[in-house]
Design a protein around this motif. Structure first.
Motif, PDB file in Angstrom:
ATOM      1  N   TRP A 132       0.877  -1.163   0.000  1.00 48.71           N
ATOM      2  CA  TRP A 132       0.000   0.000   0.000  1.00 48.71           C
ATOM      3  C   TRP A 132       0.916   1.214   0.000  1.00 48.71           C
ATOM      4  O   TRP A 132       1.836   1.297   0.819  1.00 48.71           O
ATOM      5  N   SER A 175       3.227   0.515   3.160  1.00 46.79           N
ATOM      6  CA  SER A 175       2.836  -0.568   4.061  1.00 46.79           C
ATOM      7  C   SER A 175       3.009  -1.878   3.315  1.00 46.79           C
ATOM      8  O   SER A 175       2.443  -2.059   2.236  1.00 46.79           O
ATOM      9  N   THR A 176       3.802  -2.762   3.865  1.00 44.94           N
ATOM     10  CA  THR A 176       4.043  -4.075   3.284  1.00 44.94           C
ATOM     11  C   THR A 176       3.272  -5.085   4.118  1.00 44.94           C
ATOM     12  O   THR A 176       3.493  -5.189   5.325  1.00 44.94           O
ATOM     13  N   ILE A 177       2.364  -5.811   3.469  1.00 42.87           N
ATOM     14  CA  ILE A 177       1.444  -6.685   4.191  1.00 42.87           C
ATOM     15  C   ILE A 177       1.645  -8.126   3.739  1.00 42.87           C
ATOM     16  O   ILE A 177       1.541  -8.437   2.556  1.00 42.87           O
ATOM     17  N   ASP A 178       1.932  -8.980   4.704  1.00 43.83           N
ATOM     18  CA  ASP A 178       2.051 -10.421   4.458  1.00 43.83           C
ATOM     19  C   ASP A 178       0.930 -11.098   5.240  1.00 43.83           C
ATOM     20  O   ASP A 178       1.033 -11.311   6.448  1.00 43.83           O
ATOM     21  N   ASP A 179      -0.165 -11.408   4.534  1.00 44.13           N
ATOM     22  CA  ASP A 179      -1.314 -12.031   5.202  1.00 44.13           C
ATOM     23  C   ASP A 179      -0.988 -13.407   5.756  1.00 44.13           C
ATOM     24  O   ASP A 179      -1.530 -13.803   6.788  1.00 44.13           O
ATOM     25  N   THR A 220       2.467  -6.751   9.168  1.00 43.52           N
ATOM     26  CA  THR A 220       2.439  -5.531   8.368  1.00 43.52           C
ATOM     27  C   THR A 220       3.566  -4.633   8.872  1.00 43.52           C
ATOM     28  O   THR A 220       3.708  -4.428  10.081  1.00 43.52           O
ATOM     29  N   GLU A 240       5.193  -0.771   8.185  1.00 44.54           N
ATOM     30  CA  GLU A 240       4.972   0.515   7.542  1.00 44.54           C
ATOM     31  C   GLU A 240       6.231   1.368   7.667  1.00 44.54           C
ATOM     32  O   GLU A 240       6.769   1.517   8.769  1.00 44.54           O
ATOM     33  N   ARG A 244       0.678 -12.794   8.897  1.00 42.76           N
ATOM     34  CA  ARG A 244      -0.051 -11.766   9.646  1.00 42.76           C
ATOM     35  C   ARG A 244       0.871 -10.661  10.161  1.00 42.76           C
ATOM     36  O   ARG A 244       0.811 -10.258  11.322  1.00 42.76           O
TER      37      ARG A 244
END
Length: 133
Positions: free
Chosen positions: A84, A96-100, A105, A107, A103
Motif C-alpha cells: 500500500w 505498508s508491506t502486508i504479508d497475510d 504488516t 509501515e 499476519r
C-alpha cells in the motif's frame, strides 16, 4: 542472465535508512523470482516472492496512480505480499508491506527524491522487455 544484470523492480530508499527493495533474482517466461527487503533503523526483514506478468502490468498502473498524487495498492487481496503506497502531508511515501500468511504488516515512511518515478518506469520497462525476449 545473472542476478547482477537484473534491475530491482522497486528500489526506494532515503537518507535516514528507510528502504524498500524488490530485488529480482531470476527471470523466466512465467514471471520473476525475487525478494522483498525492508530496512530501517528499527526493523529489517526480507521475504521471497514471485512477480507475474500481470503483477508487472499492475505495477505500471500503480506508478501512474502515484504520479497523479493518488494513494494506491499493488497486489491488493492477491496471493502474494501486498504493498500500500500513500503520500503523506510532507510529500513522503508511506509504504505498508502486508504479508497475510504470517499476519505481519510493516509501515515505513520514505523520503523519495524527485527522479524516483522516472527511475521506476525505466526499471519496469527493462524487466518487461527482458521477460518478453
Amino acid at each position: 542472465m545473472t542476478h547482477a544484470d537484473l534491475p530491482d523492480l522497486i528500489h526506494l530508499a532515503d537518507d535516514i535508512g528507510n528502504s524498500l527493495v524488490l530485488r529480482v533474482t531470476e527471470l523466466d517466461p512465467e514471471g520473476l523470482t525475487g525478494e522483498i527487503e525492508l530496512a530501517s533503523p528499527f526493523v529489517n526483514g526480507r521475504i521471497r516472492t514471485r512477480v507475474s506478468p500481470e503483477d508487472l502490468a499492475e505495477w505500471e498502473t500503480v506508478l501512474g496512480d502515484l504520479e497523479r498524487g493518488d494513494n494506491t495498492a499493488w497486489r491488493e487481496g492477491g496471493r502474494a505480499i501486498e504493498l500500500w503506497l500513500e503520500w503523506d502531508d510532507h510529500d513522503r511515501l508511506v509504504v505498508s508491506t502486508i504479508d497475510d500468511d504470517s499476519r505481519v504488516t510493516v509501515e515505513l515512511t520514505i523520503d523519495v527524491d524527485e527522479s524516483w518515478l522516472d527511475d521506476h518506469y525505466k526499471r519496469l520497462d527493462t524487466l518487461q522487455k527482458l521477460q518478453s525476449a
